[in-house]
Scaffold this motif. Structure first.
Motif, PDB file in Angstrom:
ATOM      1  N   VAL A   8      44.654   0.832 -62.651  1.00 19.53           N
ATOM      2  CA  VAL A   8      43.576   0.131 -61.937  1.00 19.53           C
ATOM      3  C   VAL A   8      44.026  -1.281 -61.591  1.00 19.53           C
ATOM      4  O   VAL A   8      44.672  -1.957 -62.402  1.00 19.53           O
ATOM      5  CB  VAL A   8      42.290   0.072 -62.804  1.00 19.53           C
ATOM      6  CG1 VAL A   8      41.246  -0.842 -62.159  1.00 19.53           C
ATOM      7  CG2 VAL A   8      41.723   1.459 -62.999  1.00 19.53           C
ATOM      8  N   LYS A   9      43.675  -1.695 -60.392  1.00 18.85           N
ATOM      9  CA  LYS A   9      43.928  -3.066 -59.972  1.00 18.85           C
ATOM     10  C   LYS A   9      42.583  -3.688 -59.594  1.00 18.85           C
ATOM     11  O   LYS A   9      41.829  -3.122 -58.797  1.00 18.85           O
ATOM     12  CB  LYS A   9      44.876  -3.101 -58.778  1.00 18.85           C
ATOM     13  CG  LYS A   9      45.283  -4.509 -58.332  1.00 18.85           C
ATOM     14  CD  LYS A   9      46.189  -4.465 -57.108  1.00 18.85           C
ATOM     15  CE  LYS A   9      47.507  -3.796 -57.421  1.00 18.85           C
ATOM     16  NZ  LYS A   9      48.418  -3.822 -56.244  1.00 18.85           N
ATOM     17  N   CYS A  10      42.267  -4.834 -60.189  1.00 21.52           N
ATOM     18  CA  CYS A  10      40.990  -5.509 -59.932  1.00 21.52           C
ATOM     19  C   CYS A  10      41.229  -6.925 -59.408  1.00 21.52           C
ATOM     20  O   CYS A  10      42.182  -7.595 -59.803  1.00 21.52           O
ATOM     21  CB  CYS A  10      40.150  -5.603 -61.208  1.00 21.52           C
ATOM     22  SG  CYS A  10      39.446  -4.049 -61.765  1.00 21.52           S
ATOM     23  N   LEU A  11      40.332  -7.366 -58.541  1.00 19.20           N
ATOM     24  CA  LEU A  11      40.262  -8.772 -58.167  1.00 19.20           C
ATOM     25  C   LEU A  11      39.263  -9.431 -59.107  1.00 19.20           C
ATOM     26  O   LEU A  11      38.184  -8.889 -59.354  1.00 19.20           O
ATOM     27  CB  LEU A  11      39.828  -8.927 -56.713  1.00 19.20           C
ATOM     28  CG  LEU A  11      40.730  -8.247 -55.680  1.00 19.20           C
ATOM     29  CD1 LEU A  11      40.233  -8.526 -54.276  1.00 19.20           C
ATOM     30  CD2 LEU A  11      42.174  -8.698 -55.838  1.00 19.20           C
ATOM     31  N   VAL A  12      39.609 -10.606 -59.625  1.00 14.49           N
ATOM     32  CA  VAL A  12      38.818 -11.247 -60.671  1.00 14.49           C
ATOM     33  C   VAL A  12      38.402 -12.648 -60.221  1.00 14.49           C
ATOM     34  O   VAL A  12      39.206 -13.400 -59.667  1.00 14.49           O
ATOM     35  CB  VAL A  12      39.616 -11.346 -61.982  1.00 14.49           C
ATOM     36  CG1 VAL A  12      38.736 -11.865 -63.106  1.00 14.49           C
ATOM     37  CG2 VAL A  12      40.210  -9.991 -62.348  1.00 14.49           C
TER      38      VAL A  12
ATOM     39  N   HIS B  26      34.509   2.549 -57.963  1.00  8.21           N
ATOM     40  CA  HIS B  26      35.693   2.867 -57.170  1.00  8.21           C
ATOM     41  C   HIS B  26      36.049   1.696 -56.260  1.00  8.21           C
ATOM     42  O   HIS B  26      35.424   0.630 -56.339  1.00  8.21           O
ATOM     43  CB  HIS B  26      35.441   4.143 -56.350  1.00  8.21           C
ATOM     44  CG  HIS B  26      35.068   5.323 -57.179  1.00  8.21           C
ATOM     45  ND1 HIS B  26      33.760   5.605 -57.534  1.00  8.21           N
ATOM     46  CD2 HIS B  26      35.830   6.295 -57.753  1.00  8.21           C
ATOM     47  CE1 HIS B  26      33.720   6.697 -58.278  1.00  8.21           C
ATOM     48  NE2 HIS B  26      34.972   7.135 -58.428  1.00  8.21           N
ATOM     49  N   LYS B  27      37.017   1.890 -55.422  1.00  8.85           N
ATOM     50  CA  LYS B  27      37.514   0.835 -54.537  1.00  8.85           C
ATOM     51  C   LYS B  27      36.365   0.170 -53.780  1.00  8.85           C
ATOM     52  O   LYS B  27      35.532   0.834 -53.173  1.00  8.85           O
ATOM     53  CB  LYS B  27      38.518   1.419 -53.543  1.00  8.85           C
ATOM     54  CG  LYS B  27      39.104   0.367 -52.590  1.00  8.85           C
ATOM     55  CD  LYS B  27      40.126   0.998 -51.662  1.00  8.85           C
ATOM     56  CE  LYS B  27      40.702  -0.044 -50.693  1.00  8.85           C
ATOM     57  NZ  LYS B  27      41.724   0.538 -49.792  1.00  8.85           N
ATOM     58  N   GLY B  28      36.317  -1.171 -53.841  1.00  7.69           N
ATOM     59  CA  GLY B  28      35.305  -1.943 -53.134  1.00  7.69           C
ATOM     60  C   GLY B  28      34.037  -2.172 -53.935  1.00  7.69           C
ATOM     61  O   GLY B  28      33.198  -2.986 -53.547  1.00  7.69           O
ATOM     62  N   GLN B  29      33.881  -1.470 -55.062  1.00  6.83           N
ATOM     63  CA  GLN B  29      32.702  -1.673 -55.898  1.00  6.83           C
ATOM     64  C   GLN B  29      32.998  -2.723 -56.960  1.00  6.83           C
ATOM     65  O   GLN B  29      34.151  -3.049 -57.227  1.00  6.83           O
ATOM     66  CB  GLN B  29      32.277  -0.348 -56.549  1.00  6.83           C
ATOM     67  CG  GLN B  29      31.816   0.690 -55.528  1.00  6.83           C
ATOM     68  CD  GLN B  29      31.356   1.977 -56.181  1.00  6.83           C
ATOM     69  OE1 GLN B  29      32.069   2.566 -56.984  1.00  6.83           O
ATOM     70  NE2 GLN B  29      30.157   2.427 -55.839  1.00  6.83           N
ATOM     71  N   TYR B  30      31.947  -3.242 -57.563  1.00  7.85           N
ATOM     72  CA  TYR B  30      32.108  -4.356 -58.484  1.00  7.85           C
ATOM     73  C   TYR B  30      31.393  -4.080 -59.801  1.00  7.85           C
ATOM     74  O   TYR B  30      30.519  -3.221 -59.896  1.00  7.85           O
ATOM     75  CB  TYR B  30      31.561  -5.642 -57.858  1.00  7.85           C
ATOM     76  CG  TYR B  30      30.099  -5.572 -57.481  1.00  7.85           C
ATOM     77  CD1 TYR B  30      29.100  -5.953 -58.386  1.00  7.85           C
ATOM     78  CD2 TYR B  30      29.698  -5.126 -56.218  1.00  7.85           C
ATOM     79  CE1 TYR B  30      27.759  -5.883 -58.059  1.00  7.85           C
ATOM     80  CE2 TYR B  30      28.363  -5.054 -55.879  1.00  7.85           C
ATOM     81  CZ  TYR B  30      27.398  -5.436 -56.804  1.00  7.85           C
ATOM     82  OH  TYR B  30      26.064  -5.357 -56.465  1.00  7.85           O
ATOM     83  N   PHE B  31      31.783  -4.838 -60.823  1.00  7.86           N
ATOM     84  CA  PHE B  31      31.134  -4.750 -62.128  1.00  7.86           C
ATOM     85  C   PHE B  31      31.327  -6.069 -62.855  1.00  7.86           C
ATOM     86  O   PHE B  31      32.127  -6.919 -62.442  1.00  7.86           O
ATOM     87  CB  PHE B  31      31.688  -3.586 -62.953  1.00  7.86           C
ATOM     88  CG  PHE B  31      33.155  -3.685 -63.271  1.00  7.86           C
ATOM     89  CD1 PHE B  31      33.601  -4.230 -64.469  1.00  7.86           C
ATOM     90  CD2 PHE B  31      34.109  -3.227 -62.363  1.00  7.86           C
ATOM     91  CE1 PHE B  31      34.947  -4.318 -64.764  1.00  7.86           C
ATOM     92  CE2 PHE B  31      35.472  -3.314 -62.642  1.00  7.86           C
ATOM     93  CZ  PHE B  31      35.892  -3.860 -63.852  1.00  7.86           C
ATOM     94  N   GLY B  32      30.577  -6.245 -63.937  1.00 12.33           N
ATOM     95  CA  GLY B  32      30.682  -7.480 -64.710  1.00 12.33           C
ATOM     96  C   GLY B  32      29.745  -8.566 -64.257  1.00 12.33           C
ATOM     97  O   GLY B  32      29.735  -9.657 -64.830  1.00 12.33           O
TER      98      GLY B  32
ATOM     99  N   VAL C 282      36.838  -3.796 -57.813  1.00 13.86           N
ATOM    100  CA  VAL C 282      37.912  -2.800 -57.912  1.00 13.86           C
ATOM    101  C   VAL C 282      38.692  -2.778 -56.602  1.00 13.86           C
ATOM    102  O   VAL C 282      38.147  -2.477 -55.540  1.00 13.86           O
ATOM    103  CB  VAL C 282      37.338  -1.402 -58.208  1.00 13.86           C
ATOM    104  CG1 VAL C 282      38.478  -0.385 -58.318  1.00 13.86           C
ATOM    105  CG2 VAL C 282      36.506  -1.418 -59.493  1.00 13.86           C
ATOM    106  N   GLU C 283      39.967  -3.109 -56.687  1.00 14.71           N
ATOM    107  CA  GLU C 283      40.832  -3.066 -55.499  1.00 14.71           C
ATOM    108  C   GLU C 283      41.445  -1.681 -55.322  1.00 14.71           C
ATOM    109  O   GLU C 283      41.568  -1.182 -54.203  1.00 14.71           O
ATOM    110  CB  GLU C 283      41.925  -4.123 -55.604  1.00 14.71           C
ATOM    111  CG  GLU C 283      42.813  -4.191 -54.373  1.00 14.71           C
ATOM    112  CD  GLU C 283      43.926  -5.196 -54.513  1.00 14.71           C
ATOM    113  OE1 GLU C 283      44.728  -5.323 -53.560  1.00 14.71           O
ATOM    114  OE2 GLU C 283      44.019  -5.866 -55.566  1.00 14.71           O
ATOM    115  N   SER C 284      41.824  -1.067 -56.425  1.00 15.36           N
ATOM    116  CA  SER C 284      42.342   0.305 -56.373  1.00 15.36           C
ATOM    117  C   SER C 284      42.142   0.952 -57.738  1.00 15.36           C
ATOM    118  O   SER C 284      42.098   0.281 -58.774  1.00 15.36           O
ATOM    119  CB  SER C 284      43.833   0.310 -56.004  1.00 15.36           C
ATOM    120  OG  SER C 284      44.607  -0.339 -56.994  1.00 15.36           O
ATOM    121  N   GLY C 285      41.997   2.286 -57.735  1.00 15.00           N
ATOM    122  CA  GLY C 285      41.781   3.014 -58.975  1.00 15.00           C
ATOM    123  C   GLY C 285      40.303   3.232 -59.260  1.00 15.00           C
ATOM    124  O   GLY C 285      39.443   3.074 -58.385  1.00 15.00           O
TER     125      GLY C 285
END
Length: 402
Positions: free
Chosen positions: A355-359, A329-335, A300-303
């Motif tokens: 929400v903006k995510c890095l993938v 939240h920001k800086g946390q990950y999932f998937g 999660v980059e934002s949101g």
């Protein structure tokens, strides 16, 4: 305080590091003295020959084409050495310069320094190429003009079963996007070659050798008839690397702040920056779905992202209702869970607001996040505890699905 890295230092040290990893010398200092001594001697020899007019030294390299370059090769070795490695020598008539010797500064490189490569395509080929490239993360951050240049430069390569597309230890000439076919990934260590993965009718490979001026890290062998789209290294460096340099500046500080990645070396974090893409999601949009096959990892980059699970262990009338188990939240990950366990998605994820995510795709995840795997596996225990508290069982985690 700003520290400027001298031009060529990164490539010089990368070249030495590669030779150390390949030869594993018992005495690093003696090996370094011999290695850098040979580089210096080779450079001095070039300068002497250039001064005598015997050889023209080029800073760049010849444009790559679909030919195998046989007409460009010639023997240019004046003396033999009993060493099992040779210093890189810049020579116009070699197929291309040794990757370990090349310097590339994306901030200084001009777009016009190399002729643009264009391989004509039919409308049908163009459509197939666009379909193959639509999910390639390296292309996600290109603007329309850059993407058009990349697609123009790509060429089709048909492969047959057991054909080697790239071989571990070779220099990198092309980046490949898979249109169709199955391809096994082999890595040799201590004289043993083992299959470490497979590409199944999608994905891409070959970027690492072009990005980091290192030999191929693996061998890719076609196991079926297939089709690939190749991108020559000149175009790759001119467009993809320049774009990645801008992306590094954007994401460098954020990636350093992600707790999961703090255990990585700075160079490892930068490799992650190079392969991630960015995706935006609207409020309520589903990002991943429980039961689906996993193909990506998200930071999660934002949101804010909420994680919901539909429990198969609940037998009452609310059995099909999703229950929220966590928020990211920001800086946390999932998937990551499905990628670590090689099972379908155990939960769904939804955007809360914008929400903006890095993938990161599954191939990059497996290749680059190995050092973080223990952390992610420890988190599985935490997930199981959450499920037991909510449903009285962790069955959903061990046997996910709809």
């Amino acid at each position: 305080m700003s520290i400027e890295i001298p031009p060529g230092l990164t490539e010089l040290l990368q070249g030495y590091t590669v030779e150390v990893l390949r030869h594993r010398p018992p005495d690093l200092l003696n090996f370094a003295a011999e290695y850098f001594g040979r580089l210096r001697d080779a450079r001095d020899q070039q300068l002497r020959e250039a001064a005598r007019g015997k050889e023209v030294v080029f800073d760049g390299e010849p444009m790559q084409t679909e030919s195998n370059g046989e007409d460009e090769r010639r023997e240019d070795v004046d003396s033999e050495s009993d060493s099992d490695f040779e210093p890189p020598v810049v020579n116009r008539f070699n197929r291309r310069v040794s990757v370990c010797a090349e310097a590339f500064n994306p901030d200084e490189e001009e777009d016009e320094t190399e002729p643009r490569v264009v391989h004509p395509k039919t409308d049908e080929q163009r459509c197939r190429l666009q379909e193959a490239c639509k999910d390639i993360l390296l292309f996600k951050n290109l603007d329309q003009e850059q993407l058009s240049q990349v697609l123009d430069a790509m060429f089709e390569r048909k492969v047959q079963p057991q054909e080697h597309v790239i071989d571990q230890g070779d220099d990198g000439d092309n980046f490949y996007v898979i249109e169709r076919g199955l391809y096994d990934i082999f890595v040799s260590r201590d004289g043993q070659s083992r299959c470490v993965g497979r590409y199944d009718n999608r994905g891409s490979f070959g970027e690492l050798a072009l990005m980091y001026n290192t030999p191929r890290a693996a061998t890719i062998v076609a196991t079926t008839e297939g089709a690939l789209w190749g991108l020559d290294r000149v175009t790759f460096r001119r467009i993809i690397l320049k774009n990645n340099a801008k992306k590094r500046k954007t994401y460098e500080l954020f990636i350093e702040s992600v707790p999961l990645l703090k255990s990585l070396e700075p160079s490892e974090r930068m490799k992650i920056v190079d392969v991630i893409g960015e995706k935006n999601f609207q409020d309520g949009e589903r990002i991943i779905s429980q039961g689906d096959k996993a193909d990506s990892f998200y930071i999660v980059e934002s949101g804010e992202v909420k994680i919901l699970i539909k429990s198969k262990t609940v037998t009452n009338k609310d059995a099909n209702q999703e229950v929220e188990i966590a928020r990211c939240h920001k800086g946390q990950y999932f998937g990551e869970l499905a990628l670590v366990t090689n099972k379908p998605r155990a939960a769904s994820a939804y955007a809360v607001g914008a929400v903006k995510c890095l993938v990161m795709d599954v191939q990059a995840f497996e290749r680059l996040l190995g050092p973080c795997m223990d952390i992610m596996k420890r988190n599985i225990t935490h997930y199981e505890e959450q499920l037991v508290a909510l449903f009285g069982s962790s069955l959903d985690l061990t046997d996910p699905g709809n």
